[in-house]
Design a protein around this motif. Structure first.
Motif: not given
Length: 452
Positions: A82-99
């Motif tokens: 649900a978070l991926f859909r909200e922020v426009g990414v397809s998987n957790v690897r697209q979220i920066p590590a520090d975030v």
């Protein structure tokens, strides 16, 4: 990426330090021997596969394996999707590590807490200065008012896991939100109207000098503007951006002089004799260092206006008004061909003490002449240069024990701060601290003579 994720970069060394500081040795607090550590436990749960991947990407697998005890509120795969859909990414690897580090730390609290021992209240997390709010009503447990525990009491060697149905976020506090919370509602409305709200909700950091509501009201009254006229101005974006500095500028780093803004025009700090700081000679600083996730806010008691004219343009434009005060001064400048001395941009720094028409007429009466044409041109040139100081000085910058060296070689002006005098001329409040591209104009009620 959604703004909620942009404001959670956390230094890994600080994270590990936080774990080490707040964690204890797991020995002496162990459940049955067949249990494994938190990270390994999560890896064995299919519903936590994305959570486990995130922990590894955030470099938190070692702390969750070796330290503790911790209680982890671990989002399910559905929660992450649900978070991926909200922020426009397809998987957790697209979220920066520090975030990811920041997000995950907000899901971890100290100690081994069984669900039956959870009580309503605030629980500090390992994300610095942030807490979870938990409400318990019978068998129902809600985190941050809306997140539910969907599987409870998964024990590990060094803590406890509870599955939750949403990814948790700490309360955000962008500059826009901090302005609203601080009561700067007119500034908020103006920023939204100017299309700057999204900018000031982005990563930044920014420093905003925000006029208070009463500051805006006084400004509108002084300039005979309605709120609608102000909001609908085509220059609103430029006007408000002049109150924004890129980067963090806390009050302890304020220094007298210019500071660039987002419109490539400086604002100017001055320090009055009593130590108070002013901006552009017109705005006092009422409140400082209001922190936001993406910057800092200082509150002003008046609105800043970006300069658009140089001294010559200003004097010429005002000399054509029905209530003009500087017609004779403009005539004198033109008569002597001194226009170039009053032109220029922000790289030039001048202060002009500008005599009003009445001041010149009084001089003519004292000398028994009819006008400028009866004055020797060399004398008139000296008089005009004697009114010009090659520094940008607001009234707050003036000091009684520091005579001002003028553009007339060897001639200086004496100041009386208590009585607001330059030599024997009064500084006129209605024409004080007029900021222009190349300097500042102060109106005075007498013509200054260099041989007096």
């Amino acid at each position: 990426m959604d703004f909620k994720l942009r404001f959670l970069p956390v230094c890994l060394s600080f994270i590990l330090g936080s774990f080490l500081f707040f964690s204890c040795n797991i020995e002496g607090d162990l459940p049955p021997q067949n249990e494994v550590n938190l990270f390994a436990t999560a890896e064995d749960i299919p519903e936590l596969s994305i959570f486990s991947e995130a922990v590894g990407l955030a470099l938190l697998s070692q702390p969750l394996s070796e330290l503790g005890p911790f209680t982890v509120f671990a989002p399910s795969n559905e929660a992450f999707e649900a978070l991926f859909r909200e922020v426009g990414v397809s998987n957790v690897r697209q979220i920066p590590a520090d975030v990811l580090q920041g997000v995950l730390l907000y899901h971890i609290v100290s100690g081994r807490i069984l669900s039956k021992n959870i009580s309503s209240g605030s629980f500090p997390t390992f994300l610095p200065e942030t807490s979870l709010t938990i409400d318990v009503n019978g068998s129902t447990i809600l985190i941050n008012e809306s997140t539910s525990i969907i599987r409870r009491d998964i024990e590990a060697e060094n803590g406890m896991i509870h599955l939750v149905d949403e990814v948790l976020f700490p309360p955000s506090n962008t500059i826009m939100e901090a302005l609203e919370s601080n009561g700067n509602t007119i500034m908020v409305q103006a920023l939204i109207a100017a299309g700057l709200a999204e900018t000031l909700a982005s990563e930044g950091p920014f420093t905003v000098f925000a006029p208070s509501n009463s500051a805006f009201e006084r400004f509108l009254e002084d300039n005979l503007l309605t709120g609608t006229e102000f909001i609908e101005s085509p220059l609103l974006d430029t006007f408000l951006s002049y109150h924004v500095v890129d980067g963090l500028l806390p009050s302890q780093n304020f220094t007298v002089g210019p500071r660039e803004t987002r419109v490539d025009l400086p604002i100017y700090f001055s320090e009055a004799i009593n130590g108070n700081l002013w901006l552009n000679g017109i705005a006092g600083i009422n409140n400082t260092n209001i922190n936001a996730d993406n910057g800092i806010i200082h509150v002003l008691d008046y609105v800043l206006t970006p300069p658009t004219e140089n001294m010559l343009d200003y004097l010429q434009n005002t000399s054509t008004a029905s209530d003009a005060e500087f017609r004779i001064l403009v005539q004198a400048v033109q008569l002597l061909g001194l226009e170039a001395d009053l032109q220029g941009g922000v790289d030039e720094n001048l202060t002009l003490f500008a005599p009003t028409d009445a001041a010149f007429e009084n001089l003519f009466d004292e000398l028994g002449i009819n006008g400028l044409e009866d004055l020797d041109q060399n004398t008139l040139r000296d008089i005009l240069l004697y009114h010009l100081v090659p520094e940008r000085l607001f009234s707050q910058d003036l000091r009684e024990d520091e005579p001002l060296q003028t553009a007339l070689e060897g001639a200086s002006l004496e100041l009386n701060i208590a009585d607001q005098l330059v030599n024997e001329a009064n500084l006129l409040p209605d024409f004080l601290n007029t900021l222009l591209l190349n300097g500042v104009i102060h109106g005075i009620d007498a013509v200054l003579l260099p041989d007096e």
